[in-house]
Design an enzyme around this catalytic site. Structure first.
Site, PDB file in Angstrom:
ATOM      1  CB  THR A  29      -2.223   9.002  13.482  1.00 57.79           C
ATOM      2  OG1 THR A  29      -1.092   9.040  12.938  1.00 57.79           O
ATOM      3  CG2 THR A  29      -2.148   7.518  14.141  1.00 57.79           C
ATOM      4  N   GLY A 113       0.850   6.943  -7.997  1.00 61.41           N
ATOM      5  CA  GLY A 113      -0.106   6.023  -7.619  1.00 61.41           C
ATOM      6  C   GLY A 113       0.537   4.808  -6.764  1.00 61.41           C
ATOM      7  N   GLY A 115       1.583   5.527  -3.585  1.00 61.16           N
ATOM      8  CA  GLY A 115       1.312   5.586  -2.197  1.00 61.16           C
ATOM      9  C   GLY A 115       2.718   6.571  -1.503  1.00 61.16           C
ATOM     10  CD  GLU A 151      -4.050  15.418  -2.157  1.00 65.66           C
ATOM     11  OE1 GLU A 151      -2.928  15.945  -2.417  1.00 65.66           O
ATOM     12  OE2 GLU A 151      -4.332  14.457  -2.706  1.00 65.66           O
ATOM     13  CG  ASP A 163       0.693  12.342   2.424  1.00 62.59           C
ATOM     14  OD1 ASP A 163       1.087  11.872   3.125  1.00 62.59           O
ATOM     15  OD2 ASP A 163      -0.385  12.229   1.572  1.00 62.59           O
TER      16      ASP A 163
HETATM   17  C1  GLA Z   1      -2.482   9.412   2.676  1.00 67.11           C
HETATM   18  C2  GLA Z   1      -3.024  11.012   3.136  1.00 67.11           C
HETATM   19  C3  GLA Z   1      -2.355  11.279   4.635  1.00 67.11           C
HETATM   20  C4  GLA Z   1      -2.495  10.025   5.719  1.00 67.11           C
HETATM   21  C5  GLA Z   1      -2.122   8.668   5.009  1.00 67.11           C
HETATM   22  C6  GLA Z   1      -2.400   7.704   5.996  1.00 67.11           C
HETATM   23  O1  GLA Z   1      -1.295   9.257   2.569  1.00 67.11           O
HETATM   24  O2  GLA Z   1      -2.695  11.656   2.103  1.00 67.11           O
HETATM   25  O3  GLA Z   1      -3.011  12.316   5.040  1.00 67.11           O
HETATM   26  O4  GLA Z   1      -3.942  10.281   6.302  1.00 67.11           O
HETATM   27  O5  GLA Z   1      -3.059   8.354   3.892  1.00 67.11           O
HETATM   28  O6  GLA Z   1      -1.538   7.570   7.048  1.00 67.11           O
END
Ligand code: GLA
Length: 370
Positions: A29, A113, A115, A151, A163
């Site tokens: 989102t 890696g 997430g 990034e 993030d």
């Molecule tokens: C990754 C991206 C974020 C976001 C998520 C999905 O973590 O870095 O900006 O888009 O995926 O919510």
């Protein structure tokens, strides 16, 4: 960090840190001007730094040092893990901020890696270090923006801003409710232990990579859906309008985003009202189903983990992060932390998959001096 002096021959001027994150809800989102609700983890990237004649970056995880000049480094000059550091220096310069060369030592316990935004944690730790060492203000949202710029435009990963904002704004015992359009944040109390609950994180160990094409494809689909609906971003679309989209793929992608925004707002509303956090469980599970069926970003490792968590008693479970692997989070009774983790491990063993790694998420403070 004790190592710094042994490696560089003088003490560090300071040590800065920034956390990884899990997102409670609000996936994909952030680049649709929508809502997200992450928390900063108690796992952090640490950066020790001291001024130098040119920049040298060493990491406890990497054999090779990365070397560049702060005054000239540009996209393409540094690739791989060092690009997250060089990208921040470049973004500072691009924004007209002063930069300086540093000897840097990077360490940390954010799994790479998985997430959990280890890259954003490195960018944000470097950003606060550089801001302090150049005597410029440590303002959280502007620094998060610079870290995201690194990034997007230096590393080349087309992510949204969640993030970096989570790493900068996180706070102990709080969720970071972020409106990605206005960049306004609100810290929402999230004291699960007080309710006898825990947020279990299961690192599925399924390979996960953001720089690959799928993330960018989802972004393009969302932009295309918004264009066809005649709205600035999917945040502005109604579900009724989305259901009229002729193209099935675009309809599904947009439906995920629109319903996910609604779920974030509902979770925030319930938590603000002081409801029992167990009530948000079904919304977490609905988010997973939406990512699986409409946004098509889950993989068997995460679907199995989420299903097994629910069967083993979780109130809700969903994949967290960009997708195609990474972690699953589950809202569980404190007493169920171990049994739920063990149930996922058993299901993985049955399938001959590498064992998952489970831990409990503790909402923690954002970037700053370590
Ligand atoms: C990754 C991206 C974020 C976001 C998520 C999905 O973590 O870095 O900006 O888009 O995926 O919510």
């Amino acid at each position: 960090m004790i190592e710094f002096e042994g490696i560089y021959g003088r003490p560090a001027a300071g040590v800065w840190a920034a956390p990884g994150r899990v997102n409670l809800i609000g996936e994909h989102t952030d680049y649709n001007d929508g809502f997200v609700l992450p928390l900063a983890l108690d796992r952090r990237t640490l950066v020790a730094a001291a001024p130098a004649d040119r920049t040298t970056v060493r990491s406890s995880r990497e054999a090779e040092a990365v070397v560049f000049e702060a005054a000239t480094v540009a996209p393409g000059d540094v690739t791989g893990w060092g690009s997250y550091v060089a990208g921040v220096v470049w973004a500072f310069r691009e924004a007209g901020r002063p930069v300086l060369d540093l000897d840097l030592l990077v360490e940390g316990d954010v799994p790479v890696g998985a997430g959990l935004s280890s890259s954003a944690s490195l960018e944000c730790a470097v950003a606060v270090a550089l801001a302090e060492l150049t005597g410029t203000p440590v303002e959280r949202t502007p620094l998060a923006r610079l870290a995201r710029r690194a990034e997007n435009d230096f590393v080349g990963a087309p992510t949204g801003g969640m993030d970096q904002m989570a790493a900068m704004h996180g706070a102990a015992g709080r969720l970071v409710f972020l409106d990605t359009r206005t960049e306004e944040t609100e810290l929402i109390p999230f004291d699960l232990p007080a309710h006898g609950l825990a947020l279990l994180v299961v690192d599925t160990r399924a390979p996960h990579q953001l720089v690959d094409g799928q993330y960018g494809e989802r972004r393009r689909d969302c932009a295309e859906a918004a264009a066809r609906l005649g709205v600035p971003a999917l945040r502005d679309a109604t579900l009724a309008a989305v259901e009229e989209l002729a193209d099935e793929r675009l309809r599904r992608r947009a439906r995920h985003v629109v319903t996910e925004d609604e779920r974030v707002l509902e979770v925030v509303g319930r938590l603000r009202a002081g409801e029992d956090p167990r009530e948000i469980g079904p919304l977490l599970t609905a988010s997973h189903e939406s990512m699986r069926d409409d946004f098509a970003i889950t993989v068997p490792h995460v679907d199995v983990a989420a299903e097994v968590c629910l069967r083993a008693g979780a109130h809700g479970a969903r994949m967290t992060g960009g997708g195609f692997g990474g972690c699953v989070i589950a809202l569980v009774e404190t007493d169920d932390v171990d049994p739920v983790g063990e149930a996922v491990a058993a299901a993985y063993a049955e399938r001959g998959w590498e064992a998952p790694v489970a831990f409990t998420a503790v909402p923690s403070d954002g970037a700053g001096r370590a």
